[in-house]
Design a protein around this motif. Sequence first.
Motif, PDB file in Angstrom:
ATOM      1  N   PRO A  50       0.882  -1.231   0.203  1.00 58.09           N
ATOM      2  CA  PRO A  50       0.086   0.142  -0.093  1.00 58.09           C
ATOM      3  C   PRO A  50       0.955   1.308  -0.045  1.00 58.09           C
ATOM      4  O   PRO A  50       0.589   2.285  -0.625  1.00 58.09           O
ATOM      5  CB  PRO A  50      -0.953  -0.037   1.270  1.00 58.09           C
ATOM      6  N   VAL A  53       2.025   1.973  -3.465  1.00 58.98           N
ATOM      7  CA  VAL A  53       0.858   2.585  -4.485  1.00 58.98           C
ATOM      8  C   VAL A  53       0.657   4.157  -3.889  1.00 58.98           C
ATOM      9  O   VAL A  53       0.753   4.809  -4.896  1.00 58.98           O
ATOM     10  CB  VAL A  53      -0.487   1.857  -4.150  1.00 58.98           C
ATOM     11  N   GLN A  57       1.154   7.060  -6.397  1.00 55.79           N
ATOM     12  CA  GLN A  57       0.093   8.024  -6.781  1.00 55.79           C
ATOM     13  C   GLN A  57       0.435   9.410  -6.333  1.00 55.79           C
ATOM     14  O   GLN A  57      -0.178  10.426  -7.231  1.00 55.79           O
ATOM     15  CB  GLN A  57      -1.211   7.428  -6.019  1.00 55.79           C
ATOM     16  N   HIS A  58       1.080   9.710  -5.689  1.00 47.65           N
ATOM     17  CA  HIS A  58       1.524  11.067  -5.129  1.00 47.65           C
ATOM     18  C   HIS A  58       2.621  11.556  -6.063  1.00 47.65           C
ATOM     19  O   HIS A  58       2.437  12.955  -6.108  1.00 47.65           O
ATOM     20  CB  HIS A  58       2.278  11.205  -3.852  1.00 47.65           C
ATOM     21  N   GLY A  59       2.999  10.746  -6.858  1.00 44.02           N
ATOM     22  CA  GLY A  59       4.169  11.191  -7.881  1.00 44.02           C
ATOM     23  C   GLY A  59       5.478  11.369  -7.381  1.00 44.02           C
ATOM     24  O   GLY A  59       6.400  11.777  -7.920  1.00 44.02           O
ATOM     25  N   LYS A  85      11.692  16.490  -2.702  1.00 41.80           N
ATOM     26  CA  LYS A  85      11.302  17.569  -1.975  1.00 41.80           C
ATOM     27  C   LYS A  85      10.282  17.276  -0.961  1.00 41.80           C
ATOM     28  O   LYS A  85      10.503  17.670   0.269  1.00 41.80           O
ATOM     29  CB  LYS A  85      10.242  18.403  -2.983  1.00 41.80           C
ATOM     30  N   ALA A  86       9.259  16.389  -1.167  1.00 39.36           N
ATOM     31  CA  ALA A  86       8.468  15.632  -0.062  1.00 39.36           C
ATOM     32  C   ALA A  86       9.417  15.024   1.002  1.00 39.36           C
ATOM     33  O   ALA A  86       9.039  15.121   2.160  1.00 39.36           O
ATOM     34  CB  ALA A  86       7.434  14.637  -0.594  1.00 39.36           C
TER      35      ALA A  86
ATOM     36  N   SER B   2       0.777  16.289  -7.128  1.00 37.98           N
ATOM     37  CA  SER B   2       0.516  14.972  -6.681  1.00 37.98           C
ATOM     38  C   SER B   2      -0.841  14.461  -6.637  1.00 37.98           C
ATOM     39  O   SER B   2      -1.341  13.539  -7.192  1.00 37.98           O
ATOM     40  CB  SER B   2       1.117  14.630  -5.415  1.00 37.98           C
ATOM     41  N   ARG B   5      -2.206  14.022  -9.949  1.00 41.83           N
ATOM     42  CA  ARG B   5      -1.509  12.737 -10.702  1.00 41.83           C
ATOM     43  C   ARG B   5      -2.353  11.748 -10.040  1.00 41.83           C
ATOM     44  O   ARG B   5      -2.661  10.574 -10.720  1.00 41.83           O
ATOM     45  CB  ARG B   5      -0.270  12.768 -10.352  1.00 41.83           C
ATOM     46  N   ARG B   6      -2.580  11.682  -8.724  1.00 43.96           N
ATOM     47  CA  ARG B   6      -3.176  10.535  -8.239  1.00 43.96           C
ATOM     48  C   ARG B   6      -4.693  10.519  -8.796  1.00 43.96           C
ATOM     49  O   ARG B   6      -5.106   9.331  -8.801  1.00 43.96           O
ATOM     50  CB  ARG B   6      -3.266  10.824  -6.688  1.00 43.96           C
ATOM     51  N   SER B   9      -4.439   8.669 -12.055  1.00 49.43           N
ATOM     52  CA  SER B   9      -3.803   7.261 -11.893  1.00 49.43           C
ATOM     53  C   SER B   9      -4.967   6.457 -11.364  1.00 49.43           C
ATOM     54  O   SER B   9      -5.446   5.312 -11.630  1.00 49.43           O
ATOM     55  CB  SER B   9      -2.773   7.000 -10.999  1.00 49.43           C
ATOM     56  N   LYS B  10      -5.906   7.301 -10.626  1.00 48.99           N
ATOM     57  CA  LYS B  10      -7.163   6.593  -9.952  1.00 48.99           C
ATOM     58  C   LYS B  10      -8.142   6.148 -11.228  1.00 48.99           C
ATOM     59  O   LYS B  10      -8.650   5.027 -11.360  1.00 48.99           O
ATOM     60  CB  LYS B  10      -7.742   7.437  -9.036  1.00 48.99           C
ATOM     61  N   ASP B  13      -6.866   3.403 -13.388  1.00 54.50           N
ATOM     62  CA  ASP B  13      -7.350   2.385 -12.641  1.00 54.50           C
ATOM     63  C   ASP B  13      -8.625   1.872 -13.054  1.00 54.50           C
ATOM     64  O   ASP B  13      -8.859   0.615 -13.216  1.00 54.50           O
ATOM     65  CB  ASP B  13      -7.137   2.546 -11.194  1.00 54.50           C
ATOM     66  N   ALA B  66      -4.783  -5.297   0.088  1.00 53.50           N
ATOM     67  CA  ALA B  66      -4.182  -3.772   0.597  1.00 53.50           C
ATOM     68  C   ALA B  66      -3.819  -2.949  -0.607  1.00 53.50           C
ATOM     69  O   ALA B  66      -4.236  -1.843  -0.547  1.00 53.50           O
ATOM     70  CB  ALA B  66      -3.281  -4.233   1.491  1.00 53.50           C
ATOM     71  N   HIS B  67      -3.324  -3.562  -1.574  1.00 55.95           N
ATOM     72  CA  HIS B  67      -2.879  -2.894  -2.681  1.00 55.95           C
ATOM     73  C   HIS B  67      -4.142  -2.249  -3.469  1.00 55.95           C
ATOM     74  O   HIS B  67      -4.308  -1.091  -3.695  1.00 55.95           O
ATOM     75  CB  HIS B  67      -2.053  -3.734  -3.496  1.00 55.95           C
ATOM     76  N   GLU B  70      -5.965   0.562  -1.234  1.00 52.21           N
ATOM     77  CA  GLU B  70      -5.113   1.417  -1.249  1.00 52.21           C
ATOM     78  C   GLU B  70      -5.309   2.362  -2.670  1.00 52.21           C
ATOM     79  O   GLU B  70      -5.371   3.704  -2.689  1.00 52.21           O
ATOM     80  CB  GLU B  70      -3.636   1.124  -1.366  1.00 52.21           C
ATOM     81  N   ARG B  71      -5.254   1.508  -3.562  1.00 54.06           N
ATOM     82  CA  ARG B  71      -5.629   2.228  -5.158  1.00 54.06           C
ATOM     83  C   ARG B  71      -6.910   2.921  -5.299  1.00 54.06           C
ATOM     84  O   ARG B  71      -7.062   3.919  -5.745  1.00 54.06           O
ATOM     85  CB  ARG B  71      -5.769   1.008  -6.158  1.00 54.06           C
ATOM     86  N   LEU B  74      -8.091   5.485  -1.193  1.00 53.43           N
ATOM     87  CA  LEU B  74      -7.385   6.614  -0.520  1.00 53.43           C
ATOM     88  C   LEU B  74      -7.666   7.810  -1.115  1.00 53.43           C
ATOM     89  O   LEU B  74      -7.910   8.851  -0.350  1.00 53.43           O
ATOM     90  CB  LEU B  74      -5.744   6.212  -0.937  1.00 53.43           C
ATOM     91  N   GLN B  78      -8.825  11.096   0.661  1.00 49.27           N
ATOM     92  CA  GLN B  78      -7.998  12.400   0.396  1.00 49.27           C
ATOM     93  C   GLN B  78      -8.877  13.630   0.234  1.00 49.27           C
ATOM     94  O   GLN B  78      -8.759  14.469   0.610  1.00 49.27           O
ATOM     95  CB  GLN B  78      -6.986  12.239  -0.518  1.00 49.27           C
ATOM     96  N   GLY B 423       6.841  21.358   0.219  1.00 51.89           N
ATOM     97  CA  GLY B 423       6.819  20.389  -1.032  1.00 51.89           C
ATOM     98  C   GLY B 423       5.582  19.887  -1.520  1.00 51.89           C
ATOM     99  O   GLY B 423       5.279  19.080  -2.434  1.00 51.89           O
ATOM    100  N   ARG B 428      -1.497  20.610  -6.480  1.00 50.93           N
ATOM    101  CA  ARG B 428      -1.873  20.190  -5.134  1.00 50.93           C
ATOM    102  C   ARG B 428      -2.470  21.455  -4.345  1.00 50.93           C
ATOM    103  O   ARG B 428      -3.744  21.455  -3.985  1.00 50.93           O
ATOM    104  CB  ARG B 428      -0.998  19.619  -4.262  1.00 50.93           C
TER     105      ARG B 428
END
Lengths: 108, 952
Positions: A50, A53, A57-59, A85-86, B2, B5-6, B9-10, B13, B66-67, B70-71, B74, B78, B423, B428
């Motif tokens: 996890p 992943v 996903q955060h890049g 950076k993160a 981020s 991008r998330r 990617s979501k 998926d 779990a993978h 998470e995909r 999450l 967020q 960061g 974001r």
Amino acid sequence: MHANILQGTLDLMILRTLATMGPQHAYGIANRLQQVSEDALNLNQGTIYPALVRLEQHGWTRASWGKTENNREAKYYAITKAGLKALDGETARWRQMSGMVEKLLAEE
Amino acid sequence: MSRSRRILSKFRDLFRNNRAEEELAREVASHLTLLADDFECRGMSPEEARLAAKRAYGGEEQAKQAHRDERSLLWIEQTVQDLRYALRMLAKSPGFAAVAILTLGLGIGANTAIFSVIDAVMFRSLPAEDPQRLVIFGWNAHHQPKLRGHSLHGDCDDNDDTRDCAFSVPFYETLRSRTNLFSGVTAFAGPFEVGFSGNGPANIARGEYVSGDFFSTVGAKTILGRPLGRADDAPAASPAIVLDYRYWQRAFGADPAAVGRAVRLNNVDAAIVGVAEPGFTSLTPGKSQDFFMPLSLAKRVQNERWGTEYSLSDPAIWWVVLAGRLQPGVSVEQAQAEATTLFHAEVLDAAKPIFSDGDQPVLRLLPAREALNGESSQIAAMLEVIMTAVGFVLLIACANVAGLILARSANRQKELAMRQALGAGRARIARQLLTESLVLATTGGALGILVAVWGVRALTKLISSGLDQAFPFVIAPDWRVLAFTGGVTLATGILCGLAPSFRSARADLTPSLRENVSSIPGGASQGGRRVRLGDALVVAQVALSVVVLVGAGLLVRTLHKLQTLDPGFDTHNVLLFGIHPSLAGYTDHQTVQLYRQLQERFEALPGVVSASYSEDALLSQSWSAEDVHLDDAPPKSNANTATLQVGLDFFRTMRIPVLAGRVFTPADFASAEATNAAMTVAEAAAASGNPAKAAHPKTEPQPASVPVLVNQAFARKYFPNQNPVGRHMGNKQEDEPATGPQPGYLIVGIAADTKYARLRRAILPTMFLPLVGNSAHFELRTAGDPTALVKQVRDIVAQADNNVPLFDVRTQTQQIEQTLYQERLMSRLSSFFAILALILACIGLYGLLSYEVARRTRELGIRTALGAQRRELMRLVVRRGLLLALAGAIIGIATAMAVTRLMAAMLYSVRPYDPATFAGVGILLVLVALAACSIPARRAMRIDPMVALRYE
């Protein structure tokens, strides 16, 4: 300490691992974590998925397939610029946090 | 970056779940292999190594799950986090949130409401089937046609005499029988007032004459019974009518048994055969009728207007509107060409041409929706003004939201810079800001929906409250409009919400991070630009609100001028009601008798000072006119005058002073009646084609001249510097030599000028004649409240004759209010929007100044510490606010001067650049701006230097 580590801490550790060791596959990362923790962090290797992943996903990481020295195929994770950076930010936060917790615990 | 991008990617998926699964399986397999390899290296057998690897790996399925979790889960988590953060940030500045949400709600809601009304009134689709194929016939020519009768009922544009959409019934018959380009042609006219009995007490109902193919041509259906058909329109058919849906509900309580009942229309028995469907009101927007009756009944149901006798057969009586449905595949041009040939044959080549060749009469076929503008063309101008006001309010709302969000985000520059330094990607941060904007937008939008629903209801109520009939438009909140206004406002909010993230991308982070930058005026160049943008937005808002305020001010002043105008007679304590004895079969003589008898009984009522009657009530928007020939004028040159037939005591009852000569006496009425009777006989003889009598008018004794009073305007225009009392005037002279008797008129007195049909219209030369027939409106001058007498008045009329219905019972004051309906509505609506605009602009000003004060807290604190007077600080803030307000006011006034000229036609005795209005708006604006400044100014004054210096 089992798999019950703070969420985010694992992310930080993985980022740190990738930053110091360069691109790694999941097994390599898990091994490294075990090694560094001197086997104290006895987690099932599947539990880092996890986190992988999340980071992707955060890049913060980028994944690609490659070959190991033994010519086995494996998915390699590399840290990105944003990831670096993160990592800085998270590291600072962690230091602040752990320092604070340390102080708290020291006051008996 | 981020977050987006998330999300990306979501989404990937979602669409490529299989691939993600495959990849996962591959990765797990590879992981296990690597583990096993290692164990083998440590000396295990391959089988042992495989098992050990599995153990070390842990639950394979668990890891996969779990993978997957998470995909997918999450990013939802967020989003919830973003949302929670957004709510927390908004809760931190509840003032900002409330103002922004309120602005959005008002902007979206008010605009949706008004656009829904406009949509219903102006762009309403025809209640007809396939309206594109339905055309209306119209004509225009260089000169007025020579007609024996011509009437219009507000279906199409009829502002001048050389074009409209009225035709004769014979032309309709020709069109129907001689062309086959139309699948149907129908004629209709009205509505006409008809005595309607057989359903409770006698009353007046409004019936539309329609030809037999009306329902089939238009495509209107009935919900009960059957529509009228061709057979119902045959001359010998038993009379049948179809009720309008709303009348059926109102007058028959929606009783299905109404169909089949017998009613009486004036003196004709008719059967109700159906009820029209609720969606069908009238082809002309804004018109309505109580029932539909066959055109052929026009001969039997006498509407004592003019020539009902011949209205179905005389080609020179134009009174019906024609609609045709084009055959499939037939173009408008084709149909127009063929219809033109028929039209020219009828109006140019007939035995008695209606147009001469030089008149160049043209027949046109227009789409029904374009031609039948009716009421909506009158309301349209008004709605356009309102729409402009609303557009301005929408702009102000957008500027307001923009200003608020920009000011706020400027305040957050430091926070954003900090987050970026830690960061957070630009995307974001943008997503976070977007979440906040969206929270604002959805809340504002929800409020907007509430405001829209309430606003449509309130507007409908407001518009219909002054109408004498049911509101003819069906209005519901328009969701497309809501989507549009919502979209515009939200887009503004979101764009402005994102602006700081663009700025932070360009900007160097360090100055923002330095503690004191935001506190030093002009310390940051980007701050300067930002503030200037905020200033511009506030100035624009103030300017726009000034334009709306000036427009509203002019309309309010127009209404006030009209309301306080002296119409030349006493408008207080007068009860008015209409009566229509000829509908119950009275002859002219019987009518006069009835009026006289009623007048005496009314005058005997306690509380009644005097009673009289006239053909039309004053200021009821109806009026008549006639041509007369002045004795010393050249032949055939006529003088036009408004005319009003009045009863005995009219001038005393209305309190119109008679300046010279005398008022009417009973003898005047007797003489006028005799003349009228002689004229009617002569006309009937001429019309029946009995030349023996008509050709020798000189052999008949000439009837006495009709005694008349004229008003001052008449005397001034036609008898300048002369005394008109005692003078004779001739009847109108036409091209053909007159045939019947020519009694002319004898002026017996001069009455003071009064307004006649409308308050807005200039006083026309007017001639008062004795009323010797016709319908009438009674006027009762009362000592106290006129409405207290209504019941007694009804009883008296019922005692005299139960079959004579009373209609339009109202006081003179109510009558005037009714004629001012449009002005009142305009001034109310525009005031509402003007106040809304002012409030929004002030919120903008307040918001900007509050932000300024907050931003400069440290500076102001230092100034106080260095000994600045608190009053000076206050002046600093107020001066800035006033400067902005003044700049806006000047721009606004300049714009208003250009804009208000366009509404000159709506004003009455107020100039478009009325100095009083402009000055008033200016003062109001300054006062309100001062109020808006005072709160932030007071806050600046109360800044404690110690707190301020610790502030950041």
